[in-house]
Design a protein around this motif. Structure first.
Motif, short mmCIF file in Angstrom:
data_model
loop_
_atom_site.label_atom_id
_atom_site.label_comp_id
_atom_site.label_asym_id
_atom_site.label_seq_id
_atom_site.Cartn_x
_atom_site.Cartn_y
_atom_site.Cartn_z
N LYS A 1 7.07 12.83 -14.48
CA LYS A 1 6.73 12.29 -13.15
C LYS A 1 5.82 11.07 -13.28
O LYS A 1 5.96 10.10 -12.54
CB LYS A 1 6.08 13.37 -12.29
CG LYS A 1 7.10 14.40 -11.83
CD LYS A 1 6.57 15.30 -10.76
CE LYS A 1 7.51 16.47 -10.50
NZ LYS A 1 8.79 16.12 -9.94
N ARG B 1 8.51 3.00 -11.27
CA ARG B 1 8.74 2.62 -9.85
C ARG B 1 7.78 1.51 -9.44
O ARG B 1 8.18 0.53 -8.82
CB ARG B 1 8.53 3.86 -8.98
CG ARG B 1 9.41 3.88 -7.75
CD ARG B 1 9.32 5.24 -7.11
NE ARG B 1 8.78 5.13 -5.76
CZ ARG B 1 8.47 6.17 -5.02
NH1 ARG B 1 8.63 7.39 -5.48
NH2 ARG B 1 7.99 6.00 -3.81
N LEU C 1 1.60 6.15 -7.20
CA LEU C 1 0.28 6.27 -7.82
C LEU C 1 -0.29 7.67 -7.60
O LEU C 1 -0.91 8.25 -8.49
CB LEU C 1 -0.69 5.26 -7.20
CG LEU C 1 -0.82 3.89 -7.86
CD1 LEU C 1 -1.87 3.06 -7.13
CD2 LEU C 1 -1.21 4.02 -9.32
N THR C 2 -0.07 8.20 -6.40
CA THR C 2 -0.57 9.54 -6.06
C THR C 2 0.05 10.58 -6.99
O THR C 2 -0.63 11.47 -7.49
CB THR C 2 -0.23 9.87 -4.59
OG1 THR C 2 -0.78 8.86 -3.78
CG2 THR C 2 -0.79 11.22 -4.17
N ILE C 3 1.37 10.44 -7.19
CA ILE C 3 2.08 11.41 -8.04
C ILE C 3 1.54 11.31 -9.48
O ILE C 3 1.23 12.34 -10.10
CB ILE C 3 3.61 11.15 -7.99
CG1 ILE C 3 4.12 11.34 -6.56
CG2 ILE C 3 4.35 12.09 -8.94
CD1 ILE C 3 5.40 10.59 -6.26
N SER D 1 -2.08 12.69 -9.58
CA SER D 1 -2.13 14.15 -9.43
C SER D 1 -1.64 14.84 -10.71
O SER D 1 -2.27 15.78 -11.20
CB SER D 1 -1.25 14.55 -8.25
OG SER D 1 -1.83 15.61 -7.57
N ALA D 2 -0.52 14.32 -11.25
CA ALA D 2 0.04 14.92 -12.47
C ALA D 2 -0.94 14.77 -13.64
O ALA D 2 -1.12 15.70 -14.43
CB ALA D 2 1.38 14.26 -12.80
N ALA E 1 0.84 -1.20 0.00
CA ALA E 1 0.00 0.00 0.00
C ALA E 1 0.87 1.25 0.00
O ALA E 1 0.70 2.14 -0.83
CB ALA E 1 -0.91 -0.01 1.22
N HIS E 2 1.83 1.28 0.91
CA HIS E 2 2.67 2.47 1.05
C HIS E 2 3.56 2.67 -0.19
O HIS E 2 3.63 3.76 -0.73
CB HIS E 2 3.52 2.33 2.31
CG HIS E 2 4.38 3.50 2.58
ND1 HIS E 2 3.86 4.72 2.96
CD2 HIS E 2 5.72 3.67 2.51
CE1 HIS E 2 4.85 5.57 3.11
NE2 HIS E 2 5.99 4.95 2.85
N ARG F 1 1.16 3.18 -3.46
CA ARG F 1 0.22 4.31 -3.48
C ARG F 1 0.94 5.66 -3.59
O ARG F 1 0.35 6.62 -4.11
CB ARG F 1 -0.65 4.29 -2.23
CG ARG F 1 -1.86 3.39 -2.41
CD ARG F 1 -2.61 3.30 -1.14
NE ARG F 1 -4.02 3.06 -1.33
CZ ARG F 1 -4.87 2.98 -0.32
NH1 ARG F 1 -4.44 3.13 0.91
NH2 ARG F 1 -6.14 2.75 -0.56
N ASN F 2 2.18 5.74 -3.11
CA ASN F 2 2.90 7.01 -3.24
C ASN F 2 3.15 7.36 -4.71
O ASN F 2 2.72 8.43 -5.16
CB ASN F 2 4.21 6.97 -2.46
CG ASN F 2 4.06 7.62 -1.09
OD1 ASN F 2 3.06 8.27 -0.81
ND2 ASN F 2 5.04 7.44 -0.23
N GLN G 1 -4.15 14.66 -13.39
CA GLN G 1 -5.24 15.61 -13.16
C GLN G 1 -4.83 17.02 -13.57
O GLN G 1 -5.64 17.78 -14.11
CB GLN G 1 -5.68 15.58 -11.70
CG GLN G 1 -6.41 14.29 -11.33
CD GLN G 1 -6.71 14.21 -9.84
OE1 GLN G 1 -7.56 14.91 -9.33
NE2 GLN G 1 -5.97 13.37 -9.14
#
Lengths: 282, 123
Positions: free
Chosen positions: A108, A115, A82-84, A87-88, A75-76, A79-80, A90
């Protein structure tokens, strides 16, 4: 037993009338007369059913704990990036963006996907190591020396002195070269990461009873006692974000296990660590 | 722009993303890549809101939340995490205890960040 006059321990099952097998630990001792002659035996049997049940439960709880660590780690770690990426993406979707920012976002997203892909690949390698057919006869010393060559430049930059002592010439083991090289590479890089201010990286090989023992020691910061039992667990890491996924040592463990070898660690916090790999000779 | 929001995450690109979202909304932010940096920032500036990651390299995020609250009890702390999920016992307890004001799961929607700062009364 008659000749040695020693006690023996054996484990065997007994079958009940209902056809149920009960595991029993037998402690058998010789019974002697006044002339010290063995005239019989005393056998004491201990029912191991409860113990086996507890062992199974313990194994199950250890599996669940490992799964918990893995789930949290996945998850950690995933998901990090994935978040980047999310967000990019979006930003690209919602905003009128200039060329530079568009490129920055794309870069990114690309890095993030790579990764995640690396993490998944390592997980797959951990879960499904390569097939046995790829095993071949390899010169373990050459393999280690090749791996050292790959890190020697970086070691020089970090002021790390590499010492080697191979008390034998060509030594062959049965293995998968790429996987064993991955193990040595991981261990060498870990050792180097543990010595950011320089130190000594010592690699030695010696012949043992039925194989070889490779010892990789460093003079780095060592591993705290409380972490020693966890270092081979998947996703266990003390490295900074992006510096380590916690899969390196678990992969090493999995690969060495696949080669029917062992990997052990000794460490003193503040003084350094020693990893010992034992492999069977061909 | 006033420096109202503190972003605490040891992943520089997450800070990049949050900073961009906030900047676009006209809000200045400061980033901290560790618990130590966050505490130094808290002592040097006044913030209305903290976006706080749970898994930091030098301290557990919830422990850091307690230390931040000690420095400024009126501050609004929103946990952003990929490790926990919304219904996680730890998250529920932290919300119940008033240690955090909100929880955002990673990966987040950019508009959820804007929504959070609106709810905190910053926008």
């Amino acid at each position: 037993m008659k000749a040695s006059k020693k006690s023996h321990m054996i484990e065997c099952n007994i079958e009940t009338k209902r056809g149920v097998f009960i595991p029993i630990a037998w402690h058998i001792s010789p019974m002697e007369d006044e002339m010290n002659q063995t005239v019989g035996i005393v056998a004491v049997g201990r029912d191991l059913t409860e113990r086996r049940k507890l062992e199974t439960q313990l194994l199950q709880s250890q599996k669940l704990a490992a799964l918990g660590v893995m789930a949290g780690g996945i998850a950690h770690e995933i998901r990090n990036p994935l978040t980047i990426c999310s967000s990019a993406a979006q930003f690209l979707r919602d905003d009128i963006v200039d060329t530079d920012f568009r490129k920055e976002c794309a870069e990114k997203i690309y890095k993030g996907i790579n990764r995640i892909s690396t993490i998944i690949e390592n997980l797959l390698k951990f879960a499904r190591p390569s097939v046995k057919s790829a095993m071949s006869c390899i010169n373990i010393i050459s393999l280690i020396q090749e791996t050292i060559t790959l890190v020697a430049h970086q070691a020089g930059i970090q002021k790390i002195k590499i010492k080697t002592s191979f008390l034998t010439e060509a030594t062959e083991v049965n293995g998968i070269p790429s996987l064993l090289q991955q193990v040595f590479m991981n261990l060498l890089l870990n050792a180097m990461n543990a010595m950011p201010d320089g130190g000594i990286l010592d690699i030695s090989l010696k012949i043992i009873e039925d194989g070889v023992a490779v010892r990789i020691s460093d003079t780095g910061h060592g591993i705290p006692k409380k972490y020693i039992d966890k270092i081979f667990d998947p996703f266990f890491t003390t490295s900074k974000i992006g510096k380590g996924t916690g899969l390196g040592l678990s992969l090493c463990y999995s690969i060495i296990n696949q080669h029917k070898g062992t990997i052990d660690v000794e460490s003193i916090e503040g003084k350094g660590s020693i990893f010992t790999i034992k492999l069977r000779r061909t | 722009m006033k420096r109202l929001v503190l972003i605490v995450d040891d992943e520089p690109d997450i800070c990049w993303s949050l900073d961009k979202i906030l900047r676009d909304a006209g809000i200045d932010s400061q980033k901290a890549l560790s618990g130590k940096e966050a505490l130094t920032a808290m002592k040097e500036n006044i913030f209305r809101l903290v976006f706080l990651d749970v898994k930091l390299t030098d301290i557990d995020g919830l422990k850091l939340a307690k230390l931040i609250q000690k420095i400024d009890s009126s501050i609004c702390i929103v946990l952003i995490s990929g490790y926990f999920y919304k219904e996680d016992f730890t998250v529920k307890k932290a919300l119940h205890d008033g240690l955090i004001s909100g929880f955002i799961s990673k990966p987040f929607r950019n508009k959820d960040i804007i929504q959070t700062i609106k709810m905190a009364g910053i926008l």
